[in-house]
Design an enzyme around this catalytic site. Structure first.
Site, PDB file in Angstrom:
ATOM      1  N   HIS A   1       0.793  -1.164  -0.050  1.00 12.14           N
ATOM      2  CA  HIS A   1      -0.259   0.112   0.081  1.00 12.14           C
ATOM      3  C   HIS A   1       0.835   1.177  -0.006  1.00 12.14           C
ATOM      4  O   HIS A   1       1.830   1.408  -0.725  1.00 12.14           O
ATOM      5  CB  HIS A   1      -0.971  -0.012   1.161  1.00 12.14           C
ATOM      6  CG  HIS A   1      -2.185   0.874   1.460  1.00 12.14           C
ATOM      7  ND1 HIS A   1      -2.361   1.658   0.371  1.00 12.14           N
ATOM      8  CD2 HIS A   1      -2.992   1.049   2.089  1.00 12.14           C
ATOM      9  CE1 HIS A   1      -3.544   2.352   0.633  1.00 12.14           C
ATOM     10  NE2 HIS A   1      -3.884   1.892   1.919  1.00 12.14           N
TER      11      HIS A   1
ATOM     12  N   HIS B   1      -2.396  -2.494  -9.549  1.00 10.60           N
ATOM     13  CA  HIS B   1      -3.583  -1.923  -8.669  1.00 10.60           C
ATOM     14  C   HIS B   1      -4.646  -2.947  -8.645  1.00 10.60           C
ATOM     15  O   HIS B   1      -5.069  -3.496  -9.681  1.00 10.60           O
ATOM     16  CB  HIS B   1      -3.849  -0.476  -9.385  1.00 10.60           C
ATOM     17  CG  HIS B   1      -4.442   0.411  -8.086  1.00 10.60           C
ATOM     18  ND1 HIS B   1      -5.784   0.266  -7.552  1.00 10.60           N
ATOM     19  CD2 HIS B   1      -4.204   1.301  -7.358  1.00 10.60           C
ATOM     20  CE1 HIS B   1      -6.146   1.136  -6.694  1.00 10.60           C
ATOM     21  NE2 HIS B   1      -4.875   1.723  -6.344  1.00 10.60           N
TER      22      HIS B   1
ATOM     23  N   ASP C   1       2.261   5.538  -6.401  1.00 13.01           N
ATOM     24  CA  ASP C   1       3.606   5.483  -5.774  1.00 13.01           C
ATOM     25  C   ASP C   1       4.754   5.584  -6.614  1.00 13.01           C
ATOM     26  O   ASP C   1       5.707   5.843  -6.090  1.00 13.01           O
ATOM     27  CB  ASP C   1       3.802   4.303  -4.813  1.00 13.01           C
ATOM     28  CG  ASP C   1       2.473   4.294  -3.397  1.00 13.01           C
ATOM     29  OD1 ASP C   1       2.438   5.309  -3.134  1.00 13.01           O
ATOM     30  OD2 ASP C   1       1.911   3.303  -3.687  1.00 13.01           O
TER      31      ASP C   1
END
Ligand code: CMC
Length: 385
Positions: free
Chosen positions: A220, A267, A322
Protein backbone atom coordinates in the site's frame (compact mmCIF):
# COMPACT_ATOMS: atom_id res chain seq x y z
CA UNK A 1 -22.49 -21.72 1.41
CA UNK A 2 -20.66 -18.40 1.23
CA UNK A 3 -18.27 -17.86 -1.69
CA UNK A 4 -14.75 -16.76 -0.84
CA UNK A 5 -13.68 -13.40 -2.34
CA UNK A 6 -9.91 -13.50 -1.82
CA UNK A 7 -8.70 -10.11 -0.63
CA UNK A 8 -12.39 -9.05 -0.59
CA UNK A 9 -11.97 -8.33 -4.32
CA UNK A 10 -15.18 -7.06 -5.88
CA UNK A 11 -17.05 -7.03 -2.56
CA UNK A 12 -19.21 -3.92 -2.06
CA UNK A 13 -20.00 -3.30 1.63
CA UNK A 14 -21.44 0.21 1.53
CA UNK A 15 -22.53 3.15 -0.59
CA UNK A 16 -20.31 6.23 -0.63
CA UNK A 17 -20.45 9.78 -1.91
CA UNK A 18 -16.77 10.54 -1.33
CA UNK A 19 -14.97 9.05 -4.31
CA UNK A 20 -15.66 7.33 -7.64
CA UNK A 21 -13.13 5.21 -9.52
CA UNK A 22 -13.52 3.51 -12.90
CA UNK A 23 -10.31 1.51 -13.06
CA UNK A 24 -10.94 0.20 -16.57
CA UNK A 25 -10.42 3.66 -18.09
CA UNK A 26 -8.39 5.32 -15.31
CA UNK A 27 -11.13 7.67 -14.14
CA UNK A 28 -11.08 9.16 -10.61
CA UNK A 29 -13.53 11.67 -9.11
CA UNK A 30 -13.42 13.40 -5.70
CA UNK A 31 -17.06 14.13 -4.80
CA UNK A 32 -17.84 14.34 -8.52
CA UNK A 33 -14.79 16.40 -9.60
CA UNK A 34 -12.28 14.85 -11.99
CA UNK A 35 -8.82 14.40 -10.47
CA UNK A 36 -7.12 16.29 -13.35
CA UNK A 37 -9.36 19.30 -12.66
CA UNK A 38 -8.75 18.93 -8.90
CA UNK A 39 -4.96 18.75 -9.33
CA UNK A 40 -4.91 21.74 -11.66
CA UNK A 41 -7.30 24.08 -9.87
CA UNK A 42 -7.69 23.20 -6.17
CA UNK A 43 -5.37 23.63 -3.21
CA UNK A 44 -5.01 20.84 -0.68
CA UNK A 45 -7.05 22.88 1.80
CA UNK A 46 -9.91 23.22 -0.73
CA UNK A 47 -9.75 19.47 -1.32
CA UNK A 48 -9.97 18.80 2.42
CA UNK A 49 -13.08 20.98 2.65
CA UNK A 50 -14.59 19.28 -0.40
CA UNK A 51 -13.99 15.79 0.96
CA UNK A 52 -15.35 16.59 4.42
CA UNK A 53 -18.34 18.74 3.50
CA UNK A 54 -19.15 17.61 -0.05
CA UNK A 55 -18.91 21.05 -1.68
CA UNK A 56 -16.22 23.50 -2.74
CA UNK A 57 -15.58 26.30 -0.25
CA UNK A 58 -16.20 29.90 -1.22
CA UNK A 59 -13.46 32.45 -0.42
CA UNK A 60 -14.72 33.13 3.09
CA UNK A 61 -15.18 29.45 3.93
CA UNK A 62 -11.68 28.73 2.71
CA UNK A 63 -10.25 31.56 4.80
CA UNK A 64 -12.06 30.20 7.84
CA UNK A 65 -10.57 26.76 7.20
CA UNK A 66 -7.07 28.27 6.86
CA UNK A 67 -7.62 29.93 10.24
CA UNK A 68 -8.81 26.66 11.79
CA UNK A 69 -5.78 24.82 10.42
CA UNK A 70 -3.44 27.53 11.74
CA UNK A 71 -5.04 27.37 15.19
CA UNK A 72 -4.80 23.57 15.34
CA UNK A 73 -1.32 23.08 13.85
CA UNK A 74 0.77 22.89 16.99
CA UNK A 75 0.67 19.84 19.26
CA UNK A 76 0.51 19.91 23.08
CA UNK A 77 3.86 19.95 24.87
CA UNK A 78 3.20 16.48 26.30
CA UNK A 79 3.03 15.21 22.72
CA UNK A 80 6.54 16.61 22.12
CA UNK A 81 7.56 14.68 25.29
CA UNK A 82 6.14 11.49 23.75
CA UNK A 83 8.16 12.15 20.59
CA UNK A 84 11.28 12.61 22.74
CA UNK A 85 10.54 9.28 24.43
CA UNK A 86 10.16 7.27 21.20
CA UNK A 87 12.77 4.50 20.96
CA UNK A 88 15.59 5.67 18.65
CA UNK A 89 14.78 3.11 15.95
CA UNK A 90 11.16 4.22 15.60
CA UNK A 91 10.42 4.89 11.93
CA UNK A 92 8.34 8.02 11.14
CA UNK A 93 5.14 6.09 10.27
CA UNK A 94 5.26 4.37 13.66
CA UNK A 95 5.94 7.72 15.31
CA UNK A 96 2.85 9.17 13.60
CA UNK A 97 0.72 6.19 14.63
CA UNK A 98 1.88 6.44 18.25
CA UNK A 99 1.42 10.20 18.58
CA UNK A 100 -2.01 10.19 16.90
CA UNK A 101 -3.11 7.47 19.31
CA UNK A 102 -1.66 9.44 22.23
CA UNK A 103 -3.45 12.65 21.16
CA UNK A 104 -6.83 10.95 21.57
CA UNK A 105 -6.47 11.62 25.30
CA UNK A 106 -6.03 15.35 24.68
CA UNK A 107 -9.12 15.83 22.48
CA UNK A 108 -12.08 17.11 24.50
CA UNK A 109 -14.46 15.91 21.77
CA UNK A 110 -13.08 12.37 21.53
CA UNK A 111 -16.38 10.61 22.26
CA UNK A 112 -18.60 13.07 20.42
CA UNK A 113 -19.29 11.49 17.04
CA UNK A 114 -21.70 14.21 15.89
CA UNK A 115 -21.05 15.66 12.42
CA UNK A 116 -19.84 19.01 13.84
CA UNK A 117 -17.42 17.44 16.34
CA UNK A 118 -16.18 14.99 13.71
CA UNK A 119 -15.44 17.89 11.35
CA UNK A 120 -13.44 19.66 14.05
CA UNK A 121 -11.52 16.46 14.85
CA UNK A 122 -10.78 15.94 11.15
CA UNK A 123 -9.35 19.49 10.97
CA UNK A 124 -7.32 18.88 14.14
CA UNK A 125 -5.84 15.59 12.95
CA UNK A 126 -5.02 16.92 9.48
CA UNK A 127 -3.48 20.12 10.85
CA UNK A 128 -1.33 18.26 13.38
CA UNK A 129 -0.07 15.41 11.17
CA UNK A 130 2.71 17.48 9.45
CA UNK A 131 3.81 18.90 12.80
CA UNK A 132 4.09 15.42 14.31
CA UNK A 133 5.94 14.10 11.26
CA UNK A 134 8.42 16.95 11.15
CA UNK A 135 9.09 16.72 14.91
CA UNK A 136 9.58 12.92 14.75
CA UNK A 137 11.96 13.36 11.81
CA UNK A 138 14.02 16.10 13.48
CA UNK A 139 14.13 14.21 16.78
CA UNK A 140 15.70 11.25 14.94
CA UNK A 141 18.61 13.53 14.03
CA UNK A 142 18.83 15.07 17.52
CA UNK A 143 17.27 18.37 16.37
CA UNK A 144 14.68 20.41 18.26
CA UNK A 145 11.24 20.67 16.69
CA UNK A 146 10.34 23.73 14.62
CA UNK A 147 7.10 25.35 15.76
CA UNK A 148 4.61 25.78 12.87
CA UNK A 149 3.84 29.19 11.43
CA UNK A 150 0.36 30.71 11.67
CA UNK A 151 0.42 31.54 7.95
CA UNK A 152 1.05 29.53 4.80
CA UNK A 153 -0.42 26.32 3.48
CA UNK A 154 -0.14 22.90 5.07
CA UNK A 155 2.44 21.92 2.41
CA UNK A 156 4.48 25.09 3.07
CA UNK A 157 4.40 24.52 6.82
CA UNK A 158 5.45 20.89 6.53
CA UNK A 159 8.52 21.82 4.48
CA UNK A 160 9.25 24.73 6.81
CA UNK A 161 9.06 22.52 9.92
CA UNK A 162 11.36 19.91 8.37
CA UNK A 163 14.26 22.32 7.85
CA UNK A 164 13.40 25.47 9.81
CA UNK A 165 14.01 27.40 6.56
CA UNK A 166 11.53 29.16 4.27
CA UNK A 167 10.78 26.53 1.62
CA UNK A 168 11.17 27.17 -2.10
CA UNK A 169 7.80 28.42 -3.33
CA UNK A 170 7.74 26.13 -6.38
CA UNK A 171 8.51 23.08 -4.26
CA UNK A 172 5.80 24.01 -1.72
CA UNK A 173 3.26 24.41 -4.55
CA UNK A 174 4.33 21.14 -6.12
CA UNK A 175 4.00 19.32 -2.80
CA UNK A 176 0.53 20.84 -2.46
CA UNK A 177 -0.44 19.20 -5.78
CA UNK A 178 1.06 15.88 -4.65
CA UNK A 179 -1.03 16.08 -1.46
CA UNK A 180 -4.22 16.72 -3.44
CA UNK A 181 -3.46 13.66 -5.58
CA UNK A 182 -3.02 11.46 -2.48
CA UNK A 183 -5.93 12.86 -0.47
CA UNK A 184 -8.54 10.23 -1.25
CA UNK A 185 -8.97 6.95 -3.05
CA UNK A 186 -12.13 5.09 -2.23
CA UNK A 187 -12.09 1.83 -0.35
CA UNK A 188 -8.34 1.23 -0.23
CA UNK A 189 -6.93 -0.95 2.56
CA UNK A 190 -6.19 1.85 5.04
CA UNK A 191 -9.54 3.60 4.55
CA UNK A 192 -11.31 0.28 4.94
CA UNK A 193 -9.33 -0.40 8.15
CA UNK A 194 -10.40 3.00 9.47
CA UNK A 195 -14.06 2.40 8.60
CA UNK A 196 -14.02 -1.10 10.13
CA UNK A 197 -12.66 0.36 13.36
CA UNK A 198 -15.16 3.19 13.71
CA UNK A 199 -18.05 0.94 12.65
CA UNK A 200 -17.75 -0.57 16.15
CA UNK A 201 -18.54 3.00 17.34
CA UNK A 202 -14.92 3.50 18.32
CA UNK A 203 -13.74 7.11 17.93
CA UNK A 204 -12.06 8.89 15.01
CA UNK A 205 -8.58 8.63 16.57
CA UNK A 206 -8.96 4.84 16.84
CA UNK A 207 -10.01 4.73 13.17
CA UNK A 208 -7.12 6.88 12.00
CA UNK A 209 -4.63 4.91 14.10
CA UNK A 210 -5.81 1.71 12.36
CA UNK A 211 -5.57 3.42 8.98
CA UNK A 212 -1.98 4.60 9.57
CA UNK A 213 -1.01 1.05 10.51
CA UNK A 214 -2.52 -0.30 7.29
CA UNK A 215 -0.97 2.37 5.06
CA UNK A 216 2.55 1.54 6.22
CA UNK A 217 2.86 -1.77 4.35
CA UNK A 218 4.76 -1.91 1.03
CA UNK A 219 1.75 -3.29 -0.86
CA UNK A 220 0.00 0.00 0.00
CA UNK A 221 1.53 3.38 0.93
CA UNK A 222 4.91 1.91 1.83
CA UNK A 223 5.52 1.22 -1.87
CA UNK A 224 6.80 4.73 -2.64
CA UNK A 225 9.92 4.29 -0.47
CA UNK A 226 10.60 0.88 -2.05
CA UNK A 227 10.31 2.47 -5.51
CA UNK A 228 13.15 4.84 -4.62
CA UNK A 229 15.30 1.91 -3.45
CA UNK A 230 14.67 0.26 -6.82
CA UNK A 231 15.55 3.42 -8.80
CA UNK A 232 18.77 3.77 -6.80
CA UNK A 233 19.67 0.12 -7.39
CA UNK A 234 19.03 0.47 -11.13
CA UNK A 235 21.18 3.61 -11.16
CA UNK A 236 21.10 4.12 -14.96
CA UNK A 237 18.21 3.97 -17.48
CA UNK A 238 20.18 1.43 -19.54
CA UNK A 239 20.07 -1.06 -16.65
CA UNK A 240 16.28 -0.89 -16.21
CA UNK A 241 15.32 -3.67 -18.62
CA UNK A 242 17.58 -6.35 -17.11
CA UNK A 243 16.62 -5.31 -13.59
CA UNK A 244 12.87 -5.44 -14.30
CA UNK A 245 13.15 -8.78 -16.12
CA UNK A 246 15.03 -10.25 -13.16
CA UNK A 247 12.34 -9.02 -10.77
CA UNK A 248 9.46 -10.38 -12.86
CA UNK A 249 11.15 -13.76 -13.35
CA UNK A 250 11.76 -14.00 -9.59
CA UNK A 251 15.56 -14.10 -9.98
CA UNK A 252 15.79 -10.92 -7.93
CA UNK A 253 13.49 -9.51 -5.22
CA UNK A 254 13.46 -5.73 -4.68
CA UNK A 255 14.38 -5.22 -0.99
CA UNK A 256 11.19 -4.68 1.01
CA UNK A 257 8.88 -5.85 -1.80
CA UNK A 258 7.08 -9.15 -2.41
CA UNK A 259 8.73 -11.53 -4.94
CA UNK A 260 7.99 -10.94 -8.66
CA UNK A 261 6.51 -7.49 -7.94
CA UNK A 262 7.79 -4.29 -9.47
CA UNK A 263 7.12 -1.67 -6.76
CA UNK A 264 4.84 1.17 -7.83
CA UNK A 265 3.11 -1.01 -10.43
CA UNK A 266 -0.26 -2.73 -10.36
CA UNK A 267 -3.48 -1.90 -8.61
CA UNK A 268 -6.53 -3.77 -7.38
CA UNK A 269 -8.87 -1.38 -9.17
CA UNK A 270 -6.92 0.24 -12.04
CA UNK A 271 -6.35 -1.89 -15.08
CA UNK A 272 -5.25 1.21 -17.03
CA UNK A 273 -2.77 4.03 -16.32
CA UNK A 274 -3.59 5.49 -12.89
CA UNK A 275 -4.67 9.12 -13.65
CA UNK A 276 -2.67 10.33 -10.61
CA UNK A 277 0.48 8.76 -12.06
CA UNK A 278 0.00 10.80 -15.25
CA UNK A 279 0.09 14.06 -13.24
CA UNK A 280 2.97 12.83 -11.08
CA UNK A 281 5.00 11.86 -14.16
CA UNK A 282 4.73 15.45 -15.42
CA UNK A 283 5.61 16.74 -11.96
CA UNK A 284 8.66 14.51 -11.73
CA UNK A 285 9.84 15.68 -15.17
CA UNK A 286 9.40 19.35 -14.28
CA UNK A 287 11.18 18.94 -10.93
CA UNK A 288 14.05 17.13 -12.63
CA UNK A 289 14.44 19.85 -15.28
CA UNK A 290 14.36 22.57 -12.65
CA UNK A 291 16.95 20.79 -10.51
CA UNK A 292 19.12 20.12 -13.59
CA UNK A 293 19.01 16.41 -12.75
CA UNK A 294 16.60 14.29 -14.80
CA UNK A 295 18.27 11.01 -13.82
CA UNK A 296 15.47 9.79 -11.53
CA UNK A 297 12.65 10.53 -13.93
CA UNK A 298 14.71 9.03 -16.78
CA UNK A 299 15.23 5.80 -14.83
CA UNK A 300 11.52 5.82 -13.90
CA UNK A 301 10.51 6.14 -17.56
CA UNK A 302 12.92 3.36 -18.49
CA UNK A 303 11.22 1.12 -15.88
CA UNK A 304 7.81 1.95 -17.39
CA UNK A 305 9.12 0.94 -20.84
CA UNK A 306 10.74 -2.21 -19.47
CA UNK A 307 7.51 -3.27 -17.75
CA UNK A 308 5.57 -2.70 -20.98
CA UNK A 309 8.15 -4.71 -22.93
CA UNK A 310 7.84 -7.51 -20.36
CA UNK A 311 4.10 -7.73 -21.07
CA UNK A 312 2.78 -6.23 -17.81
CA UNK A 313 0.45 -3.80 -19.62
CA UNK A 314 -1.34 -6.72 -21.28
CA UNK A 315 -2.12 -7.96 -17.76
CA UNK A 316 -3.53 -4.54 -16.80
CA UNK A 317 -0.45 -3.60 -14.79
CA UNK A 318 0.64 0.04 -15.09
CA UNK A 319 2.36 2.57 -12.79
CA UNK A 320 0.30 3.51 -9.75
CA UNK A 321 0.33 6.66 -7.58
CA UNK A 322 3.44 5.53 -5.70
CA UNK A 323 5.66 5.17 -8.77
CA UNK A 324 6.35 8.74 -9.88
CA UNK A 325 5.88 10.02 -6.30
CA UNK A 326 9.28 8.53 -5.49
CA UNK A 327 11.29 10.53 -8.06
CA UNK A 328 9.18 13.63 -7.34
CA UNK A 329 9.69 13.60 -3.56
CA UNK A 330 13.36 12.74 -3.91
CA UNK A 331 13.95 15.66 -6.25
CA UNK A 332 12.02 17.95 -3.87
CA UNK A 333 14.56 17.01 -1.19
CA UNK A 334 12.09 15.08 0.97
CA UNK A 335 13.93 12.29 2.81
CA UNK A 336 12.96 8.75 1.79
CA UNK A 337 11.82 7.88 5.34
CA UNK A 338 9.11 10.55 4.95
CA UNK A 339 7.69 9.37 1.61
CA UNK A 340 4.97 7.22 3.17
CA UNK A 341 4.30 9.79 5.94
CA UNK A 342 3.63 12.41 3.22
CA UNK A 343 1.02 10.01 1.83
CA UNK A 344 -0.43 9.66 5.36
CA UNK A 345 -0.60 13.44 5.84
CA UNK A 346 -2.58 13.77 2.61
CA UNK A 347 -4.80 10.73 3.19
CA UNK A 348 -5.77 12.01 6.66
CA UNK A 349 -8.44 13.99 4.79
CA UNK A 350 -9.83 10.97 2.94
CA UNK A 351 -9.71 8.74 6.03
CA UNK A 352 -11.58 11.25 8.15
CA UNK A 353 -14.12 11.95 5.36
CA UNK A 354 -14.89 8.23 5.24
CA UNK A 355 -15.03 7.98 9.04
CA UNK A 356 -17.56 10.85 9.08
CA UNK A 357 -19.57 9.09 6.34
CA UNK A 358 -19.42 5.74 8.17
CA UNK A 359 -20.61 7.24 11.42
CA UNK A 360 -23.43 9.14 9.72
CA UNK A 361 -25.10 5.85 8.75
CA UNK A 362 -23.37 3.10 10.64
CA UNK A 363 -23.56 -0.65 10.54
CA UNK A 364 -20.97 -2.98 12.12
CA UNK A 365 -18.60 -4.32 9.42
CA UNK A 366 -18.11 -8.00 10.00
CA UNK A 367 -17.32 -10.41 7.13
CA UNK A 368 -16.90 -14.16 7.48
CA UNK A 369 -14.17 -16.67 6.71
CA UNK A 370 -14.73 -20.13 5.25
CA UNK A 371 -13.52 -22.61 7.90
CA UNK A 372 -11.23 -25.29 6.46
CA UNK A 373 -9.81 -26.68 9.73
CA UNK A 374 -10.63 -29.90 11.56
CA UNK A 375 -13.77 -30.63 13.55
CA UNK A 376 -14.68 -33.03 16.37
CA UNK A 377 -11.27 -33.09 18.07
CA UNK A 378 -11.16 -34.02 21.78
CA UNK A 379 -8.75 -32.46 24.27
CA UNK A 380 -6.03 -34.91 25.33
CA UNK A 381 -4.74 -34.40 28.91
CA UNK A 382 -1.47 -32.43 28.90
CA UNK A 383 0.84 -35.29 30.00
CA UNK A 384 -0.52 -37.54 27.19
CA UNK A 385 0.17 -35.10 24.29
N1 CMC B 1 4.68 -6.36 -10.66
C1 CMC B 1 4.55 -7.49 -11.37
N2 CMC B 1 3.41 -8.25 -11.41
C2 CMC B 1 2.38 -7.81 -10.70
C3 CMC B 1 2.43 -6.62 -9.95
C4 CMC B 1 3.64 -5.89 -9.96
N3 CMC B 1 3.78 -4.77 -9.23
N4 CMC B 1 1.25 -6.43 -9.35
C5 CMC B 1 0.47 -7.45 -9.69
N5 CMC B 1 1.14 -8.29 -10.51
C6 CMC B 1 0.63 -9.52 -11.14
C7 CMC B 1 0.60 -10.66 -10.15
O1 CMC B 1 1.81 -11.36 -10.14
C8 CMC B 1 -0.55 -11.47 -10.65
O2 CMC B 1 -0.12 -12.20 -11.78
P1 CMC B 1 -0.66 -13.71 -12.05
O3 CMC B 1 -2.15 -13.55 -12.22
O4 CMC B 1 0.07 -14.13 -13.27
O5 CMC B 1 -0.32 -14.49 -10.81
C9 CMC B 1 -1.54 -10.42 -11.15
O6 CMC B 1 -0.75 -9.28 -11.47
C10 CMC B 1 -2.58 -10.01 -10.15
O7 CMC B 1 -1.91 -9.72 -8.91
P2 CMC B 1 -2.66 -9.71 -7.51
O8 CMC B 1 -1.65 -9.85 -6.43
O9 CMC B 1 -3.79 -10.68 -7.51
O10 CMC B 1 -3.27 -8.24 -7.48
P3 CMC B 1 -3.85 -7.52 -6.23
O11 CMC B 1 -5.00 -6.72 -6.69
O12 CMC B 1 -4.11 -8.47 -5.11
O13 CMC B 1 -2.64 -6.61 -5.75
C11 CMC B 1 -1.18 -4.78 -5.51
C12 CMC B 1 -2.56 -5.25 -5.98
C13 CMC B 1 -1.16 -3.28 -5.54
C14 CMC B 1 -0.93 -5.26 -4.09
C15 CMC B 1 -0.10 -5.37 -6.47
O14 CMC B 1 -0.32 -4.86 -7.75
C16 CMC B 1 1.32 -5.09 -5.99
O15 CMC B 1 1.84 -5.86 -5.19
N6 CMC B 1 1.95 -3.98 -6.47
C17 CMC B 1 3.28 -3.59 -6.01
C18 CMC B 1 3.18 -2.79 -4.72
C19 CMC B 1 2.62 -1.42 -4.95
O16 CMC B 1 3.04 -0.69 -5.82
N7 CMC B 1 1.64 -1.03 -4.12
C20 CMC B 1 0.98 0.27 -4.20
C21 CMC B 1 -0.45 0.10 -4.61
S1 CMC B 1 -1.27 1.53 -5.26
C22 CMC B 1 -1.20 2.82 -4.13
C23 CMC B 1 -1.39 2.44 -2.73
O17 CMC B 1 -2.34 1.79 -2.35
O18 CMC B 1 -0.53 2.84 -1.93
Amino acid sequence: MPTVAGGLEGVVFTETGVCFIDGTVGHLLYRGYDIQDVAEHLSFEEVAYLLWLGKLPNRQELETLHGQFAAERDIPSIAYDVIDALPPNTVPMDGLRTVVSFLSGTDPELDDNSADANYRKAVRLTAKAPTIMAAVHRRHFGLDPVIPQPTGSLAYNFLYMLSGQEPDEFVAQTLDVALTLHAEHGMNASTFAGRVTVATLADMYAGVTSAIGALKGPLHGGANAVVLKMLQEIGDPDHARDYVNNVISGDYVVPGMAPRRVPGFGHRVYKAFDPRAIVLRGMSKKLGERAGDSRWVDISNAVVEACAAAGLNEKGIYPNVDFFSASSYYTMGIPESLFTPVFAIARMTGWTAHIIEQQSDNRLIRPRADYIGEKGLKVVPIDQR
